[in-house]
Design a protein around this motif. Structure first.
Motif, short mmCIF file in Angstrom:
data_model
loop_
_atom_site.label_atom_id
_atom_site.label_comp_id
_atom_site.label_asym_id
_atom_site.label_seq_id
_atom_site.Cartn_x
_atom_site.Cartn_y
_atom_site.Cartn_z
N ARG A 147 8.77 -2.82 2.02
CA ARG A 147 8.49 -1.49 2.67
C ARG A 147 7.62 -2.07 3.75
O ARG A 147 6.62 -2.38 3.73
N LEU A 157 0.89 -1.44 -0.05
CA LEU A 157 0.21 -0.12 0.10
C LEU A 157 0.76 1.26 0.17
O LEU A 157 1.93 1.00 0.10
N PRO A 158 0.20 2.38 -0.31
CA PRO A 158 1.08 3.50 -0.55
C PRO A 158 2.03 3.98 0.68
O PRO A 158 3.17 3.66 0.59
N TRP A 159 1.76 3.99 1.88
CA TRP A 159 2.68 4.43 2.99
C TRP A 159 2.97 3.18 3.67
O TRP A 159 4.09 2.65 3.94
N GLY A 211 3.10 0.09 2.85
CA GLY A 211 4.18 -0.73 2.05
C GLY A 211 3.40 -2.12 2.37
O GLY A 211 1.88 -2.51 2.13
N HIS A 212 4.21 -3.18 2.54
CA HIS A 212 3.81 -4.44 2.82
C HIS A 212 3.40 -4.93 4.30
O HIS A 212 3.24 -6.03 4.61
#
Ligand code: HEM
Length: 463
Positions: free
Chosen positions: A48, A17-19, A21-22
């Motif tokens: 991330r 996802l954008p911020w 991450g995983h």
């Protein structure tokens, strides 16, 4: 012009996802995520995690590089500092690496053979006393029960008989408050004014007060014990300095903390997996009948429980309590022609490492015989089975933990016929130490007489 390979960052795992991450994928299904990464990108890749780049190392050789890296390259201290409010000031990750090494060295005398021999008796007494109150038949939640029992065992073996005597069931819940103080938020800031952290601090203060009063009694001449507290009171740093009360309390709490819930989880999985796969039970029960008899459980007898030992190892392999081990990259870390830059995190995952088909045959299958003398799959490569870590920070308490699990199951199988209320137990990856998702209810019926045990009637069909 393309950069030389030796200066490339590890390949990135797509998705996330954008911020965040995983982060969500990692929380939901770390094994699936890391296996996908390994299949697609190889032994080293990055993902991330809420703004931080994490370099994953998957595979025995890559795991070896992680465990072998010095503290000034991959630092455990820099990443585990969130434990300081639980462990305390001046100990473990709040001490310099050299002092932490000395402090870890104090543990060795407490885990020598002569101590383990005493602990075998104590573990048996604690386990027998614990199940005494169960009555003839009923149901228990296995993880909850083993969580209590391992608190009692660790308290008695490490802090001593006085502490155990004063440790009521209520007080044992303090350990849970401490444990809940280590969570994802504490990774970011363990000092936020949150109710969980207030409960953690209250629990620690209460435990510290109790231990300090016992230290004072022993200093005033009360009988010495056969426990880790005694070892710490006699210990001296290399410069001749004795440990302060605060350091003793901190080391005791850290040791109990490192070993208690992890042992409860591995103990619970050992039993759950065995009861879910009853075809392996007769070997374990026959061995119990032959080796243990009906008296004291000795260290020598425990060492002969090899069928049970393989089941414990298989539980460690399939469901290691510590799913991910982390380090802060403090100096550029090179592996396989890639460089993970300083500032990020490096990670190995026992849970993913243990599911590599090149290392463990048919890795999702429960098969304790893979550790038998003919196959020894864990010996195919160094750092293949890493549920207790590896290298400099490898678990100091692994023998204690395995011994404890053997004693607990010897007492349980010796006293009761057991079956699971349901099958298909799954790990709960949302907690720091990943146990079976509750409830994990076990039904028990007390055996009429002690002596050779027979395989219980399984509640589930054999696989
Ligand atoms: C089944 C139970 C246990 C499991 C799965 C387990 C697992 C681990 C793992 C994976 C590490 C390495 C962490 C890392 O590299 O980041 C570790 C370290 C450690 N464990 Fe255990 N452990 C268990 C029981 C115990 C017990 C019973 C004790 C103490 C009596 C203990 C004391 C420690 C200590 C002190 C360390 C830190 C060593 C260091 O950093 O130098 N553990 N454990």
């Amino acid at each position: 012009m393309s950069r030389p390979l030796a200066h490339c960052a590890p390949p990135s795992l797509p998705g996330g996802l954008p911020w965040l991450g995983h982060a969500l994928d990692l929380r939901r299904d770390p094994v699936g995520l890391l296996r996908r990464g390994h299949a697609r990108l190889g032994e080293i890749f990055s993902l991330r995690l809420a703004g931080t780049r994490v370099t994953a190392l998957v595979g025995p050789q890559a795991q070896g590089a992680f465990f072998g890296a010095p503290e000034d390259e991959l630092s455990a201290r820099e990443v585990y500092r969130f434990t300081v409010p639980v462990f305390g000031r001046g100990v473990v990750y709040d001490a310099t690496p050299a002092v932490m090494d000395e402090q870890m060295g104090f543990l060795f005398p407490a885990l020598r053979d002569d101590r383990l021999r005493t602990y075998a008796r104590v573990m048996q007494q604690q386990a027998e006393a614990y199940v005494e109150g169960w009555g003839d038949e009923g149901e228990v939640d296995l993880l909850a029960a083993l969580n209590e029992l391992t608190v009692f065992i660790a308290s008695r073996c490490l802090v001593g008989a006085e502490f155990r005597r004063r440790l009521s069931r209520e007080l044992a819940r303090l350990f849970q408050d401490l444990e809940h103080g280590i969570n994802l938020i504490s990774l970011v800031n363990p000092y936020l004014p949150l109710p969980t952290f207030r409960r953690r601090d209250r629990a620690r203060a209460c435990m510290a007060e109790l231990i300090t009063s016992i230290i004072a009694e022993r200093r005033a001449g009360a009988t010495a014990g056969d426990d880790f507290l005694e070892v710490l009171m006699a210990a001296r740093y290399a410069d001749g300095r004795a440990l302060s009360d605060e350091e003793i309390v901190g080391l005791l709490i850290s040791t109990i903390f490192a070993g208690q819930h992890t042992s409860a989880v591995m103990g619970a999985w050992t039993g759950i997996l065995l009861l879910e796969h009853p075809r392996w039970l007769p070997a374990v029960l026959d061995e119990q009948a032959q080796v243990l008899g009906s008296g004291d459980i000795t260290l020598e007898a425990l060492r002969r429980l090899v069928a049970l030992e393989r089941c414990i190892k298989e539980a460690e392999r399939l469901h290691p309590p510590l799913v991910m081990l982390m380090r802060r990259i403090v100096r550029d870390f090179e592996y396989g022609g890639f460089v993970a830059p300083a500032g990020g995190l490096a990670m190995v995952s026992p849970a993913a490492a243990h599911r590599l088909p090149a290392v463990f045959a048919d890795p999702d299958r429960y098969d304790p015989d893979r550790f038998g003398p003919e196959r020894q799959e864990d010996r195919r490569a160094k750092h293949a089975l890493i549920g207790f870590g590896g290298g400099h920070h490898r678990c100091i308490g692994s023998t204690f933990a395995q011994q404890q699990i053997k004693v607990i199951w010897s007492v349980l199988f010796g006293r009761f016929e057991l079956s699971l209320a349901r099958r298909g137990h799954q790990p709960d990856y949302s907690t720091f130490v990943a146990g079976p998702r509750p409830p994990c209810v076990v039904r028990y019926r007390r055996r009429r007489a002690r002596g050779p045990v027979a395989a219980p009637v399984p509640a589930v069909s054999p696989r």
